[in-house]
Scaffold this motif. Structure first.
Motif, PDB file in Angstrom:
ATOM      1  N   LEU A   1     -10.299 -75.849 -21.316  1.00 22.80           N
ATOM      2  CA  LEU A   1      -9.983 -75.706 -22.734  1.00 22.80           C
ATOM      3  C   LEU A   1      -9.928 -77.067 -23.412  1.00 22.80           C
ATOM      4  CD1 LEU A   1      -7.242 -72.947 -22.477  1.00 22.80           C
ATOM      5  CD2 LEU A   1      -9.471 -72.717 -23.581  1.00 22.80           C
TER       6      LEU A   1
ATOM      7  N   THR B   1     -13.505 -78.273 -24.063  1.00 22.45           N
ATOM      8  CA  THR B   1     -14.217 -77.607 -25.149  1.00 22.45           C
ATOM      9  C   THR B   1     -13.557 -77.822 -26.506  1.00 22.45           C
ATOM     10  OG1 THR B   1     -13.138 -75.638 -24.308  1.00 22.45           O
ATOM     11  CG2 THR B   1     -15.494 -75.775 -23.988  1.00 22.45           C
ATOM     12  N   ASN B   2     -12.235 -77.989 -26.556  1.00 29.11           N
ATOM     13  CA  ASN B   2     -11.575 -78.013 -27.856  1.00 29.11           C
ATOM     14  C   ASN B   2     -11.021 -79.360 -28.286  1.00 29.11           C
ATOM     15  OD1 ASN B   2     -11.589 -75.055 -28.476  1.00 29.11           O
ATOM     16  ND2 ASN B   2     -10.501 -75.025 -26.532  1.00 29.11           N
TER      17      ASN B   2
ATOM     18  N   TRP C   1      -3.266 -74.925 -33.431  1.00 31.49           N
ATOM     19  CA  TRP C   1      -3.979 -74.160 -32.392  1.00 31.49           C
ATOM     20  C   TRP C   1      -3.310 -72.815 -32.121  1.00 31.49           C
ATOM     21  CZ3 TRP C   1      -8.705 -75.700 -31.099  1.00 31.49           C
ATOM     22  CH2 TRP C   1      -9.034 -77.026 -31.379  1.00 31.49           C
TER      23      TRP C   1
ATOM     24  N   MET D   1      -5.319 -69.851 -30.040  1.00 29.74           N
ATOM     25  CA  MET D   1      -5.160 -69.758 -28.585  1.00 29.74           C
ATOM     26  C   MET D   1      -3.892 -68.993 -28.292  1.00 29.74           C
ATOM     27  SD  MET D   1      -5.919 -73.485 -27.088  1.00 29.74           S
ATOM     28  CE  MET D   1      -7.360 -74.409 -27.519  1.00 29.74           C
TER      29      MET D   1
ATOM     30  N   GLU E   1      -2.656 -70.087 -22.919  1.00 29.39           N
ATOM     31  CA  GLU E   1      -3.711 -71.097 -22.956  1.00 29.39           C
ATOM     32  C   GLU E   1      -3.138 -72.453 -23.360  1.00 29.39           C
ATOM     33  OE1 GLU E   1      -7.637 -68.391 -23.897  1.00 29.39           O
ATOM     34  OE2 GLU E   1      -6.327 -68.892 -25.554  1.00 29.39           O
TER      35      GLU E   1
ATOM     36  N   ILE F   1      -2.976 -76.001 -21.218  1.00 25.33           N
ATOM     37  CA  ILE F   1      -3.388 -77.339 -21.674  1.00 25.33           C
ATOM     38  C   ILE F   1      -2.244 -78.334 -21.467  1.00 25.33           C
ATOM     39  CG2 ILE F   1      -4.134 -78.719 -23.644  1.00 25.33           C
ATOM     40  CD1 ILE F   1      -5.499 -76.310 -24.782  1.00 25.33           C
TER      41      ILE F   1
ATOM     42  N   ALA G   1     -15.435 -70.628 -20.223  1.00 24.98           N
ATOM     43  CA  ALA G   1     -14.017 -70.275 -20.297  1.00 24.98           C
ATOM     44  C   ALA G   1     -13.799 -68.785 -20.419  1.00 24.98           C
ATOM     45  CB  ALA G   1     -13.378 -70.976 -21.487  1.00 24.98           C
TER      46      ALA G   1
END
Ligand code: HEC
Ligand code: HEC
Ligand code: HEC
Length: 432
Positions: free
Chosen positions: A272, A275-276, A324, A328, A332, A336, A382
């Motif tokens: 994650l 990608t984010n 976020w 999410m 999730e 992180i 993911a």
């Protein structure tokens, strides 16, 4: 009778006997293992479902690994393994009257079917609590208890100077040990339990407060403490609740609750992040001109996992740092946080910013290294990663020298022997 047709007849007859014997033997051989393995499959599926039910319904009170929280009893208790199935079934279905243990069966107004309750009993008696704890973490449902804190020593001394100072000091320490995880620093409340250090609570009578503290409030996280605390301790806590405005703020600091992690959750967090977050914060969190470094000692100073989770969830208003929480799940975001926390051990004192990604492709090589791969070969997107765990595999047991195999070999040998001897004697008759 014609000896030739006799020979053919006996050959056909014996061949058929052999086929039947072989078929029967094969069936005998497989049937018991088939039943056993089917039963094992069903149990594995039930235990798997039960772990999710536990995570969603029970972990909040009975703990990550069934170890119990505060005054709520443990379920990973050997005494429950030997307790009759029906007794546990009844406790879960109907709850325990006048305790915080609610009724769970549909019949008693709860959310669970009888089948689901049976699955939970199976979990309590045959389940794996470590695996269950992992499931709870992976679903982002790890209870933030029982976490404790230490009273601030200087302020605690000031409390001692107040009237009834010794009683208040005792209560502050009890609160820091048993209540702060839910009721928050200085009793100001958290997302899971109300503030106790406020006018509304002070307006309640000592009797009312004592009743809640002693017996708990049915169906809420507030368990009864009569088994854990003495009446004197309970009365000290009531004194604290009623005189909290005399106690300096900061006496009971927030607990530092580390977010539990599993291998799976770290892998998810890494993915994650890639990608984010990496396009602003850099592939290894080193920071870029767009966003500050997270992989640096100064970031971790005084930041609890909760604080980091809050920042990611709510973003930083008025900056490029997005919110976020609406994109999410909590699980999730916690994954992180767990991933970022791993950097603390090796984070440098001073950040060396990388260029933001999106530049020439050869600059982005390091991004690829953090990607999780399936068997080290294929990148796993993911969305398709099986994050919530899996049913235990089919554990079929097959022993090579089983009695049934011996029997089958015996029957086959006997038929072959009869066949050959019959054939030989028929041949002999044919020759004559
Ligand atoms: C709101 C908090 C809460 C929740 C949620 C909760 N329990 Fe309980 N549970 C309790 C308390 C408190 C007790 C102890 C009751 C007593 O004092 O007898 C208890 C007791 C039990 C017992 C008896 C333990 C023993 O040693 O006799 C079982 C079994 C049990 N709970 C299972 C479950 C299951 C399964 C779930 C989820 C479906 C669940 N509980 C959810 C609070 C809770
Ligand atoms: C597992 C979380 C949890 C823990 C630990 C916990 N509480 Fe609570 N407490 C709650 C919740 C949730 C409520 C609200 C219950 C309700 O809605 O009826 C509550 C309510 C109360 C109330 C009633 C407040 C009111 O305004 O009526 C008192 C008093 C209280 N708790 C004291 C304590 C004390 C003292 C401790 C430590 C010995 C403690 N609690 C530990 C969750 C917790
Ligand atoms: C569009 C760029 C951008 C993206 C994408 C982004 N951030 Fe940020 N982030 C920022 C900026 C800018 C700040 C600094 C805000 C400030 O000035 O306080 C920041 C601040 C933070 C902080 C606080 C740092 C500190 O020192 O207090 C954390 C933690 C953080 N981001 C985590 C994340 C995570 C995790 C993700 C991915 C889910 C993410 N960010 C994605 C731009 C971004």
């Amino acid at each position: 009778m014609n000896p030739k047709s006799h020979l053919i007849e006996s050959l056909i007859g014996l061949g058929a006997t052999m086929l039947i014997a072989a078929g029967l033997g094969w069936y005998m051989l497989n049937e018991p293992t088939r039943i056993v393995s089917a039963q094992e499959d069903v149990l594995a599926v039930q235990l798997d479902e039960a772990m999710t039910l536990y995570a969603e319904n029970c972990a909040v009170c009975h703990g990550l690994n069934g170890e119990g929280i505060g005054a709520t009893p443990a379920l990973n208790n050997p005494a429950l393994v030997t307790m009759p199935f029906e007794e546990i079934q009844k406790t879960i279905a109907r709850g325990r009257y006048q305790t915080a243990m609610p009724a769970w069966s549909l019949l008693d107004g709860g959310p669970l079917s009888d089948y689901q309750i049976d699955e939970l009993v199976l979990l309590i008696q045959y389940g794996d609590w470590t695996e269950t704890g992992d499931r709870v973490v992976n679903l982002g449902l790890a209870p933030l208890v029982p976490f404790t804190t230490e009273a601030d020593p200087a302020l605690l001394e000031q409390v001692g100077a107040l009237s009834d100072g010794a009683t208040l000091q005792t209560a502050v320490q009890l609160f820091a040990a048993s209540c702060v995880s839910c009721h928050g620093a200085d009793g100001l409340g958290t997302s899971i339990a109300p503030a106790l250090n406020d006018e509304d609570t002070r307006a309640k009578t000592a009797d009312e407060l004592t009743r809640t503290l002693t017996y708990g409030n049915t169906g809420t996280l507030m368990a009864g403490w009569s088994n854990t605390l003495t009446p004197e301790e309970i009365s000290a806590l009531i004194t604290l609740i009623q005189r909290w405005q005399d106690v300096p703020l900061g006496t009971i600091p927030a607990p530092n609750v580390p977010i539990p992690t599993t291998e799976e959750s770290i892998a998810l967090g890494s993915q994650l992040f890639t990608t984010n977050c990496s396009r602003c914060h850099g592939p290894e969190g080193q920071g870029t001109p767009r966003a500050p470094s997270l992989n640096v000692q100064s970031f971790f100073v005084d930041k609890t996992d909760q604080a980091i989770q809050q920042i990611i969830t709510n973003g930083v208003p008025g900056t490029a740092m997005p919110t976020w929480g609406d994109r999410m799940t909590e699980a999730e975001i916690q994954a992180i946080v767990g991933f970022i926390r791993q950097w603390e051990a090796t984070a440098p004192e001073v950040a060396t910013l990388t260029r933001p990604s999106g530049g020439p492709p050869w600059r982005n090589n390091s991004t690829a290294t953090t990607q999780t791969t399936l068997f080290g070969l294929l990148p796993v997107p993911a969305t398709t990663q099986n994050f919530t765990g899996h049913a235990a595999g089919n554990t079929q047991t097959s022993t090579l020298l089983d009695w049934r195999i011996l029997l089958l070999i015996g029957i086959l040998l006997a038929s072959a022997f009869t066949l050959i001897s019959k054939g030989l004697s028929s041949l002999a008759r044919l020759k004559r």
